[in-house]
Design a protein around this motif. Structure first.
Motif, mmCIF file in Angstrom:
data_model
loop_
_atom_site.group_PDB
_atom_site.id
_atom_site.type_symbol
_atom_site.label_atom_id
_atom_site.label_comp_id
_atom_site.label_asym_id
_atom_site.label_seq_id
_atom_site.Cartn_x
_atom_site.Cartn_y
_atom_site.Cartn_z
ATOM 1 N N UNK A 1 0.872 -1.194 0.000
ATOM 2 C CA UNK A 1 0.000 0.000 0.000
ATOM 3 C C UNK A 1 0.903 1.237 0.000
ATOM 4 N N UNK A 2 0.254 2.430 0.016
ATOM 5 C CA UNK A 2 1.024 3.685 0.058
ATOM 6 C C UNK A 2 1.974 3.701 1.256
ATOM 7 N N UNK A 3 1.525 3.073 2.370
ATOM 8 C CA UNK A 3 2.343 3.069 3.593
ATOM 9 C C UNK A 3 3.680 2.356 3.361
ATOM 10 N N UNK A 4 3.645 1.225 2.661
ATOM 11 C CA UNK A 4 4.889 0.468 2.438
ATOM 12 C C UNK A 4 5.626 0.939 1.178
ATOM 13 N N UNK A 5 4.890 1.591 0.265
ATOM 14 C CA UNK A 5 5.575 2.137 -0.919
ATOM 15 C C UNK A 5 6.523 3.263 -0.525
ATOM 16 N N UNK A 6 6.277 3.862 0.666
ATOM 17 C CA UNK A 6 7.153 4.943 1.147
ATOM 18 C C UNK A 6 8.524 4.404 1.575
ATOM 19 N N UNK B 1 12.102 2.755 1.017
ATOM 20 C CA UNK B 1 12.998 2.651 -0.144
ATOM 21 C C UNK B 1 13.075 1.217 -0.691
ATOM 22 N N UNK B 2 13.139 1.115 -2.025
ATOM 23 C CA UNK B 2 13.136 -0.169 -2.742
ATOM 24 C C UNK B 2 14.166 -1.158 -2.175
ATOM 25 N N UNK B 3 15.394 -0.638 -1.878
ATOM 26 C CA UNK B 3 16.466 -1.513 -1.400
ATOM 27 C C UNK B 3 16.069 -2.169 -0.064
ATOM 28 N N UNK B 4 15.460 -1.372 0.809
ATOM 29 C CA UNK B 4 15.043 -1.912 2.123
ATOM 30 C C UNK B 4 13.890 -2.898 1.944
ATOM 31 N N UNK B 5 12.989 -2.579 0.999
ATOM 32 C CA UNK B 5 11.857 -3.500 0.772
ATOM 33 C C UNK B 5 12.365 -4.867 0.305
ATOM 34 N N UNK B 6 13.400 -4.852 -0.577
ATOM 35 C CA UNK B 6 13.961 -6.131 -1.056
ATOM 36 C C UNK B 6 14.578 -6.910 0.104
#
Ligand code: NAP
Length: 246
Positions: A189-194, A196-201
């Motif tokens: 969601x918008x909450x997790x899209x905030x 950074x991509x590197x941390x999400x990976x």
């Protein structure tokens, strides 16, 4: 239909998980009051629900403000009469490490996530006690159970919701009122899209199923808890996290 003719009040449901829950519940036959701090988003979600043939209104509501909460439930009562289900979904983050956390950011997150859940639950319970039935479902989080660096305010607020839920379940079971929580892991969601991509990976490496959940995954769990399939379940937390916390 699992929620035919049930009347539902959902907070923070103009977008994200809350909106998904609102629409999924309407598809199961529920009438839904969409409340959100952002009235344009709430209005659009309510319109979408009406186009499904269900009754829906939009209510502008900041859950951290007691006067707005009282007024919102008054509006709900006048429009719908009976309140079958409250979904406490509104939530915010203001992340930083403990030593950098400003008092204002601590207060803001506690006030929206935890106090807001209390204020809405209290107004709902006033109506539900008179009706002798009701179902309250509140949004906790996996970080209430695991902790998460940078989220001292958020994880504390979400852990508080677990205690609040169990207490309501015990206090009002005899009046026919149930209370449960859902604890999502990382949901797209918008909450997790905030984040950074590197941390999400990096985060995905800690999820046994290997991917972020969808708002639908949370909505399915909320519908289960709201339906008669979960009649004998109260005071519980349902985890929806791809296995990242067991
Ligand atoms: P989101 O996309 O940011 O949606 C939250 C909604 O709440 C937005 O419409 C927001 O409006 C609204 N809101 C913000 N402050 C409010 C207030 N004071 N009063 C009423 N509404 C308010 O977040 P989400 O990801 O769907 O999250 C929904 C819930 O699930 C939250 O409680 C969150 O903590 C929880 N959760 C999410 C995740 C996840 O991975 N996404 C995981 C665990 C738990 P504005 O956008 O206009 O501010």
């Amino acid at each position: 239909m699992k929620l035919k003719d049930k009347n539902v009040f959902i907070t923070g449901s103009g977008q994200g998980i809350g909106k998904q829950i609102a629409i999924a519940m309407a598809k199961e036959g529920a009438n839904v009051a969409v409340s959100d701090i952002n009235i344009e988003n709430a209005g659009a979600a309510a319109q979408e629900i009406r186009s499904l043939g269900r009754k829906s209104i939009a209510i502008k509501l900041d859950v951290s403000k007691q006067n707005e909460v009282i007024a919102a439930f008054e509006t709900f009562k006048n429009e719908f009469g009976v309140l079958d289900i409250l979904v406490n979904n509104a939530g915010i983050t203001k992340d930083t490490l403990v030593l950098r956390m400003k008092d204002d950011d601590w207060d803001a997150v506690i006030n929206v996530n935890l106090k807001g859940t209390f204020l809405c639950s209290r107004e709902a319970i006033k109506l539900m006690v008179k009706q002798q039935h009701g179902n309250i479902i509140s949004m906790s989080s996996v970080v209430a159970f695991t902790g998460n660096p940078g989220q001292v305010n958020y994880s504390a607020s979400k852990a508080g919701i677990v205690g609040l839920t169990k207490t309501i379940a015990k206090e009002y079971a005899s009046r026919g009122i149930k209370a449960n929580a859902v604890a999502p892991g990382f949901i797209q969601t918008a909450m997790t899209e905030a984040i950074p991509e590197k941390i999400r990976e990096e985060m995905k490496k800690n999820i046994p199923l290997g991917y972020f959940g969808a708002p639908e995954d949370v909505a399915n769990a909320v519908i289960f808890l709201a339906s008669s399939d979960a009649d004998y379940i109260t005071g519980q937390v349902l985890h929806i996290n791809g296995g990242m916390y067991m």
